[in-house]
Design an enzyme around this catalytic site. Structure first.
Site: not given
Lengths: 345, 345
Positions: A136, A150, A152-154, A303-305, A307
């Site tokens: 992303s 922007h 994002n590919y997931r 626990g997500a980052r 930043e």
């Protein structure tokens, strides 16, 4: 400690994978990626590594003074990790973030509930093992004539208690200009349409509308930008076909956007244009923090980052009480298009 | 059209109410407010009108070049209205918003569900008539040594299908400094504590902790500021007592805050302090848009006046990837206190 023989072996594997082209070592061990090349998890990881590196290099080559992306490779205690690349305070890009992540873990019941609401057949209340990987990026240029992009590919997998696997792809690319340039808008949408049409001519119109509907700042009754494509939960006709479609979309980002950067990055602008850009960036922040599903899902995941999630926010934003562009200005032209999404191809 | 006689009668009522002290005419007709002075809705409306006017005048008197609040009186199609006062781009106050609203309508099922989750005995799935009035303010000064203050005091009534009325008060005042001044912190908390102690000595410790718990930016594991007091759903021992407590808190705002403005508004500062202030304002935006219940409730309410809700956002904010204050700086001292709330009295 690593023996010379082990280091030599690792170097060989890395050469085969050509990891020197990547922004950092992949999250999954290179030998594992090489060994099982047909595994969709590995195919997706290699794709997002490639997309990240090519996009970062393309942006770096637009900078005037050789500014480079800062690269943070991070691991997640709960499983997996990511590579966050940020270029901040450049001459051309005020803030550019390009992130990949490859994570495994257990879906919290809330997330299962949300997916059920979207039609997934998942057991309620169960803690299910999942795999997610994606790329992303949000690019905020300095010059107000260069739009923000922007994408994002997931790829997502969830295992159900009976050992069955559910999988799907999602993603999209969308543009947020500060001033409307119809030539830009047509070029951007046409490039995305071509990428879609290679796979299914019903995709572009469907995913264009989905994008207009998704990126809405509901309380202001306007879209965040002039759209693009957006889709989720795509699992048909088969994994190969969907992967190839997603790869086409991801590879269309550079040709859709770089010409716009090149066309406008040297244009003169004044304080008036800068202030309008900052106001629109405030709207961008409103959408991302209030409505964006990915941001919310991210920030509420233990626990997500954060930043890496919040790198999408601009370096600067502005909020003025009751700001309204004057009638018949270039600012009001943009606002009208945001209130009434148009067809561009 | 209004006859001379009617206009003269209205003028007489207004004089009795002394509406000339208010920022605008009250939302409820002055004659109605005068006629039924014991009605809690009317007592609260008169209180918030008084608080708004006194606070706005107090802030105006701190400006260097006579900047004044802009006053917007608005009506809500669904019932009621409000008065939004904003002073933007002042010498002392970069953005100051002081809002009152007095609204009636039907609680959407989502809101009923939320209130039930908080322990209210309301019928599930029903659309219930409600009344809400309150004053809320956020003041973002220009000088980084002057803290941001926020307060909100509100009164709520819901009617249940059997004709019973549920009512409660909520509110709070909290401070967000950019640099920690322990003298300021002690003065601010002491003033709030005195206001609480007049009514019940158990209030301050309880509501101080509630404030620390509420104004948390969870994903960053830090508080928004150095707290103050916060409470909701207060309906005991009786309406009079709670109203008097809320009035004391609201009247403590000026003495808790104005001395801080006066002490610091002329201090010299440089770009370093300004950039840190903008980063902290970014955090303020994160809290308000991601976590604040009032903002969310407001933005998801159909027909809400989003300009009045979002007036709490600063004029400028900044987001830097991975910003961390250097150790042993004044910035790191503040951050430590935000991570570990302290007792100040």
């Amino acid at each position: 400690s690593v023996t010379y023989a082990q280091a030599a072996e690792a170097a060989k594997v890395n050469r085969k994978l050509n990891v020197s082209n990547f922004m950092a070592e992949p999250i999954t061990d290179a030998a594992v990626l090489l060994e099982d090349k047909d595994n969709m998890r590995h195919r997706m990881e290699l794709l997002i590594m490639e997309i990240q590196a090519e996009f970062c290099r393309a942006l770096e080559s637009e900078e005037f003074s050789g500014q480079k992306f800062l690269v943070d490779r991070w691991q997640r205690k709960e499983g997996g990790g990511g590579i966050t690349c940020v270029l901040q305070d450049g001459d051309v890009f005020e803030k550019a973030g390009v992130n990949i992540s490859v994570v495994t873990g257990w879906l919290p019941p809330d997330a299962v509930q949300q997916m059920r609401a979207r039609g997934k057949k998942l057991t309620e209340g169960a803690k299910l093992p999942f795999f997610a990987s994606g790329v992303s990026a949000v690019i905020h240029p300095r010059n107000p004539y260069v739009p923000t992009i922007h994408f994002n590919y997931r790829y997502f997998e969830v295992e159900t208690p009976d050992g069955q696997k559910q999988w799907w792809f999602g993603g999209g690319t969308d543009l947020t200009p500060y001033y409307l340039d119809e030539k830009d808008a047509r070029h951007f949408h046409k490039t995305l349409k071509s990428a879609c049409d290679e796979h299914d001519t019903s995709y572009y119109p469907k995913f264009k509308k989905w994008c207009d509907d998704y990126f809405r700042i509901k309380h202001r009754h306007e879209c965040r930008g002039i759209g693009g494509i957006f889709f989720d939960d795509i699992d048909a006709p088969n994994p190969d076909a969907v992967f190839n479609f997603v790869a086409s979309c991801a590879r269309a980002v550079i040709p859709s956007y770089l010409p716009l950067v090149q066309r406008h990055k040297n244009r003169d602008y004044g304080n008036n244009e800068r202030q309008w850009q900052l106001l629109r960036r405030g709207r961008y922040v409103e959408f991302n923090l209030i409505y964006d599903r990915g941001t919310k899902f991210g920030l509420y995941t233990p626990g997500a980052r954060y930043e890496s999630i919040l790198m999408s926010l601009p370096l600067h934003a502005r909020w003025e009480y009751m700001h309204e562009p004057k009638p018949n200005t270039r600012e009001s032209v943009l606002q009208k298009v945001l209130q009434n999404p148009k067809d561009w191809v």
